[in-house]
Design a protein around this motif. Structure first.
Motif, mmCIF file in Angstrom:
data_model
loop_
_atom_site.group_PDB
_atom_site.id
_atom_site.type_symbol
_atom_site.label_atom_id
_atom_site.label_comp_id
_atom_site.label_asym_id
_atom_site.label_seq_id
_atom_site.Cartn_x
_atom_site.Cartn_y
_atom_site.Cartn_z
ATOM 1 N N SER A 52 0.878 -1.148 -0.105
ATOM 2 C CA SER A 52 0.001 -0.008 -0.029
ATOM 3 C C SER A 52 0.787 1.311 0.045
ATOM 4 C CB SER A 52 -0.918 0.000 1.278
ATOM 5 O OG SER A 52 -1.471 1.237 1.334
ATOM 6 N N PRO A 53 0.484 2.166 -0.557
ATOM 7 C CA PRO A 53 1.015 3.682 -0.651
ATOM 8 C C PRO A 53 1.495 4.183 0.697
ATOM 9 C CG PRO A 53 -0.837 3.848 -1.657
ATOM 10 C CD PRO A 53 -0.758 2.502 -1.521
ATOM 11 N N ARG A 54 0.351 3.686 1.762
ATOM 12 C CA ARG A 54 0.353 4.493 3.121
ATOM 13 C C ARG A 54 1.022 3.577 3.867
ATOM 14 N NH1 ARG A 54 -1.124 7.911 -0.115
ATOM 15 N NH2 ARG A 54 -3.362 8.173 -0.544
ATOM 16 N N VAL A 55 2.360 4.050 4.514
ATOM 17 C CA VAL A 55 2.954 3.117 5.498
ATOM 18 C C VAL A 55 3.324 3.939 6.558
ATOM 19 C CG1 VAL A 55 4.162 1.702 3.595
ATOM 20 C CG2 VAL A 55 4.915 3.952 4.266
ATOM 21 N N LYS A 56 3.778 3.069 7.761
ATOM 22 C CA LYS A 56 4.024 4.018 8.947
ATOM 23 C C LYS A 56 4.895 5.245 9.101
ATOM 24 C CE LYS A 56 5.409 0.210 11.302
ATOM 25 N NZ LYS A 56 5.846 -0.422 12.532
ATOM 26 N N ASP A 57 5.754 5.379 8.260
ATOM 27 C CA ASP A 57 6.419 6.496 8.552
ATOM 28 C C ASP A 57 5.849 7.803 7.569
ATOM 29 O OD1 ASP A 57 7.041 5.686 5.692
ATOM 30 O OD2 ASP A 57 9.079 6.158 5.945
ATOM 31 N N ALA A 58 4.583 7.801 7.142
ATOM 32 C CA ALA A 58 3.803 8.623 6.204
ATOM 33 C C ALA A 58 3.866 9.921 6.915
ATOM 34 C CB ALA A 58 2.617 8.113 6.009
ATOM 35 N N PHE A 59 3.410 10.034 8.140
ATOM 36 C CA PHE A 59 3.471 11.280 8.989
ATOM 37 C C PHE A 59 4.718 12.323 8.860
ATOM 38 C CE2 PHE A 59 -0.068 9.610 11.841
ATOM 39 C CZ PHE A 59 -0.977 9.594 10.832
ATOM 40 N N HIS A 60 6.059 11.605 8.964
ATOM 41 C CA HIS A 60 7.229 12.249 8.828
ATOM 42 C C HIS A 60 7.462 12.428 7.597
ATOM 43 C CE1 HIS A 60 11.298 12.806 9.974
ATOM 44 N NE2 HIS A 60 11.610 12.290 8.829
ATOM 45 N N ARG A 61 7.029 11.807 6.602
ATOM 46 C CA ARG A 61 7.372 12.037 5.153
ATOM 47 C C ARG A 61 6.623 13.359 4.507
ATOM 48 N NH1 ARG A 61 5.881 6.801 2.929
ATOM 49 N NH2 ARG A 61 5.865 7.921 0.976
ATOM 50 N N TYR A 62 5.230 13.439 5.270
ATOM 51 C CA TYR A 62 4.463 14.581 4.887
ATOM 52 C C TYR A 62 5.013 15.785 5.368
ATOM 53 C CZ TYR A 62 0.194 17.418 4.514
ATOM 54 O OH TYR A 62 -0.569 18.396 4.543
ATOM 55 N N LEU A 63 5.166 15.990 6.916
ATOM 56 C CA LEU A 63 5.545 16.785 7.541
ATOM 57 C C LEU A 63 6.739 17.414 7.393
ATOM 58 C CD1 LEU A 63 3.543 16.051 10.871
ATOM 59 C CD2 LEU A 63 2.849 17.689 9.012
ATOM 60 N N ILE A 64 7.653 16.500 7.216
ATOM 61 C CA ILE A 64 8.981 17.038 7.137
ATOM 62 C C ILE A 64 9.587 16.914 5.869
ATOM 63 C CG2 ILE A 64 11.466 16.578 8.028
ATOM 64 C CD1 ILE A 64 9.450 17.183 10.256
ATOM 65 N N GLY A 65 9.234 15.996 5.066
ATOM 66 C CA GLY A 65 9.635 15.922 3.440
ATOM 67 C C GLY A 65 8.858 16.470 2.569
ATOM 68 N N GLY A 66 7.313 16.845 3.146
ATOM 69 C CA GLY A 66 6.521 17.401 2.107
ATOM 70 C C GLY A 66 6.054 16.669 1.104
ATOM 71 N N GLU A 67 5.877 15.321 1.233
ATOM 72 C CA GLU A 67 5.278 14.354 0.279
ATOM 73 C C GLU A 67 3.757 14.273 0.621
ATOM 74 O OE1 GLU A 67 7.015 10.493 0.192
ATOM 75 O OE2 GLU A 67 8.958 11.008 1.014
ATOM 76 N N ARG A 68 3.103 15.043 -0.330
ATOM 77 C CA ARG A 68 1.880 15.238 -0.190
ATOM 78 C C ARG A 68 0.875 13.800 -0.506
ATOM 79 N NH1 ARG A 68 0.299 19.782 2.238
ATOM 80 N NH2 ARG A 68 -1.499 19.695 1.360
ATOM 81 N N ASP A 69 1.304 13.034 -1.355
ATOM 82 C CA ASP A 69 0.619 11.819 -1.394
ATOM 83 C C ASP A 69 1.008 10.726 -0.234
ATOM 84 O OD1 ASP A 69 -0.286 13.023 -3.662
ATOM 85 O OD2 ASP A 69 1.242 11.986 -4.975
ATOM 86 N N ALA A 70 1.874 11.054 0.613
ATOM 87 C CA ALA A 70 2.148 10.051 1.578
ATOM 88 C C ALA A 70 1.095 9.603 2.474
ATOM 89 C CB ALA A 70 3.436 10.489 2.450
ATOM 90 N N VAL A 71 0.129 10.675 2.731
ATOM 91 C CA VAL A 71 -0.779 10.032 3.657
ATOM 92 C C VAL A 71 -2.337 10.234 2.817
ATOM 93 C CG1 VAL A 71 0.398 11.741 5.619
ATOM 94 C CG2 VAL A 71 -1.362 12.792 4.031
ATOM 95 N N GLY A 72 -3.131 9.595 3.630
ATOM 96 C CA GLY A 72 -4.589 9.367 3.089
ATOM 97 C C GLY A 72 -5.477 10.585 4.081
#
Length: 660
Positions: A52-72
């Motif tokens: 699945s594209p949603r994995v457990k480090d998603a919040f870090h990747r979204y907030l710190i790395g700016g990956e908009r598609d990391a989270v649902g």
């Protein structure tokens, strides 16, 4: 079966669990809502595609790395509210959330929530008042409350299944085959799946079995059921090895820690009886039967020569020795340990005391009480007096107990390091009341037979049986003259006595380092009151000078027992050479005060914070305490793990004891 899940609903997130049911989370404000799954990022770790594209480090990747598609945005198994604010320096914001099993109770009412917090504070105040001695200074109340709170805060779910760890997760790459030959490979039975109190769930998020025994003393004051449950767990079949060994800790379950669990069991039993008014004989009996297996493991594995002098290994006091005691002796041969042998003498007396307690209700326990009485006499005699073919660990010239190194050719030398290993013999002490022996006729006959027929062993039994004296019997490794000589060193400020308790190594070794005979500086011990410069155990511990709470607690309890027997007939100089005489209860009280003093604010500073100005002076920090792993032998500054609340929380027990 239906799996746990989180789903977004109007103004709430609904959580579902197949056995726990439904919960609803509500919030105030307008946060950004983030969802993901609690699955490992296989792509990042192993180069394998994620299911699945949603994995457990998603919040870090979204907030710190700016990956908009990391989270649902609507569902998953992990959820977060993300608030975006700009605050002025020194400003703050409060967020209120509500978790409930009733959908209609989700409304956030700030005043009602604040009222709940206030009610909980008042309830906590009333509860802790029962543990606070009368006229206790406010600063001591603060120390005690924070020590208890830190201990309880360190509860966490601990899950470790050795067989599963060895085989690896079926959804992950297979672990290397060497794992089956490495650490814990012979602990296939171990299946841990419990909420436990950790030494420090930040730095040490795993249990340490001898730390846990000390935890239970403080737990028994605030939650005796937790204390009993914790101790019983470590003796259950899915913790204890089938051979009787207790698991040490996850990175080496087979390491050997001091056998302090019978001591802890009896102390929990007595604390619950005195403070809560309910003696739990069933708990005592359950633990006793399992510890019989552990005692047998010690006798079979650590006294293989059968001389009643034990090996044991590092026994939790990492770099206290000349060499790493958890490894084979570098010279070849064996190491007969003062501390290991003393722990076993103490173990005998702890088991004797429990058997005595049980025998009052079930006479069959008199037989096993006799067994531990006799075993204690054999160990104590071997330690303090020796035999024709085995000299004692006691050194008459120095008036101290030492480890003995036995070379492959049979030659034997004492390792003359004045360390805590020579003070552990103090712990092997118990006082029995002859008046209670009338209820235990079988044990009494056996005890009297030994006194009459084995005077060579009965030298470690001291009695007060004259009519004008109290009818007490003292069992101790040390005879009175030996006790006085050991205390003379322990209470000397140039040796063990610090302003903040008893050091783990004598200050004598600052000017007189100990070197193994004929050796260079490879095997040398010198006094280090602060952080260790030794490479043993990766420099991760220091028993070469600092003050450690668990050992000080046992010293204090031992002194109280000696005083119970001797009263004012035995006094010592405190400090040594001062000319000021104290009985041993007064000495125990003085040591307690010195340990508490580590945390007290006096003349505007707390010793525990050392030279850290932020902690010493800042209004937001100066009264928020840290309960370190150990403490500088000269200044009392906290060292090691900064939140080792586990056994350092014993300061709360000392404060309670001062008024109890």
């Amino acid at each position: 079966p239906v799996k746990p899940s989180l789903h977004l609903e109007p103004e709430a997130v609904r959580a579902f669990h197949p056995t726990l049911g439904e919960r609803f989370l509500g919030w105030e404000g307008d946060p950004e809502l983030l969802f993901t799954e609690n699955e490992t990022n296989q792509q990042k770790l192993y180069g394998r595609p994620n299911a699945s594209p949603r994995v457990k480090d998603a919040f870090h990747r979204y907030l710190i790395g700016g990956e908009r598609d990391a989270v649902g945005r609507e569902q998953g198994t992990k959820f977060a509210c993300s608030y975006h604010w700009t605050l002025e320096a020194g400003a703050s914001r409060t967020v209120r959330l509500r978790l409930t099993d009733q959908r209609e109770q989700l409304r956030i009412e700030p005043e009602a929530i604040d009222d709940v917090f206030q009610q909980r504070r008042e309830e906590a105040d009333r509860f802790y008042e029962t543990l606070e001695p009368a006229q206790l200074p406010e600063d001591c109340r603060r120390i005690q409350r924070q020590a208890f709170a830190g201990l309880l805060w360190s509860k966490q779910w601990y899950h470790y299944v050795v067989e599963r760890w060895l085989k690896g997760d079926p959804d992950m790459p297979s672990p290397p085959p060497e794992r089956w030959e490495g650490r814990n490979a012979n602990w296939l039975h171990l299946y841990n799946d419990d909420v436990l109190v950790m030494p420090d769930k930040w730095e040490y998020p795993w249990y340490a079995v001898w730390d846990s025994a000390f935890h239970t003393l403080c737990q028994s004051l605030v939650d005796p059921e937790l204390a009993k449950r914790q101790l019983v767990r470590f003796t259950r079949e899915w913790y204890m090895h089938p051979n009787g060994q207790l698991p040490a800790y996850e990175w080496s379950l087979g390491d050997v820690n001091p056998p302090v669990h019978a001591w802890a069991a009896y102390r929990i039993y007595k604390i619950e009886e005195k403070h809560w008014g309910r003696p739990d004989l069933l708990f005592l009996e359950r633990v006793f039967h399992k510890l019989l297996m552990n005692f047998t493991w010690w006798v079979n594995r650590k006294d293989q020569a059968g001389h009643n002098l034990f090996e044991g290994g590092f026994l939790g006091m990492d770099n206290i020795g000349v060499f790493d005691r958890s490894r084979p002796v570098p010279t070849g041969g064996t190491l007969l340990q003062s501390d290991s042998t003393s722990w076993m003498a103490m173990y005998c007396l702890n088991m004797l005391r429990i058997a005595w307690e049980l025998a009052v209700h079930q006479p069959a326990y008199q037989d096993i009480a006799s067994k531990f009485y006799e075993h204690f006499l054999y160990i104590a005699t071997a330690m303090a007096q020796g035999s024709e073919d085995s000299p004692p660990l006691w050194n008459e010239e120095d008036g101290f107990f030492y480890d003995h190194l036995v070379f492959p050719d049979g030659r034997r030398i004492p390792l003359k390091v004045r360390s805590m290993v020579g003070l552990v013999p103090l712990f092997a002490v118990e006082v029995l009341d002859y008046r209670k022996l009338e209820q235990l006729s079988g044990f009494k006959r056996r005890m009297e037979w030994f006194e009459q027929n084995r005077p060579d062993l009965a030298a470690n039994v001291c009695s007060m049986r004259e009519p004008e004296q109290s009818p007490l019997c003292l069992l101790s490794v040390m005879q009175p003259e030996q006790l006085s000589r050991v205390l003379e060193k322990m209470l000397d400020e140039q040796e063990f006595l610090s302003e903040y308790g008893i050091r783990s190594l004598s200050r004598y070794h600052a000017e007189h380092p100990y070197r193994l005979d004929g050796d260079d500086d490879t095997h040398v011990v010198h006094y280090e009151p602060g952080e260790s410069s030794s490479g043993l155990f990766g420099g991760n511990s220091n028993w070469r000078g600092p003050v450690w709470f668990p050992m000080n607690i046992l010293i204090i309890e031992a002194l109280q027992k000696y005083h119970y027997f001797w009263g004012d007939k035995l006094t010592v100089e405190f400090p040594t050479g001062s000319g000021r005489k104290m009985d041993l209860c007064q000495v125990a009280d003085e040591l307690s005060l010195r340990l508490v003093r580590i945390f007290e604010r006096r003349q505007g500073r707390r010793p525990v914070f050392g030279s850290n100005r932020l902690f010493q002076e800042d209004p937001l920090w100066k009264d928020h305490l840290l309960f370190y792993e150990y403490f500088h032998g000269e200044t009392g500054e906290g060292l090691g793990a900064s939140h080792q609340t586990g056994w350092t929380s014993l300061v709360a027990k000392l404060i309670f004891q001062q008024g109890g």
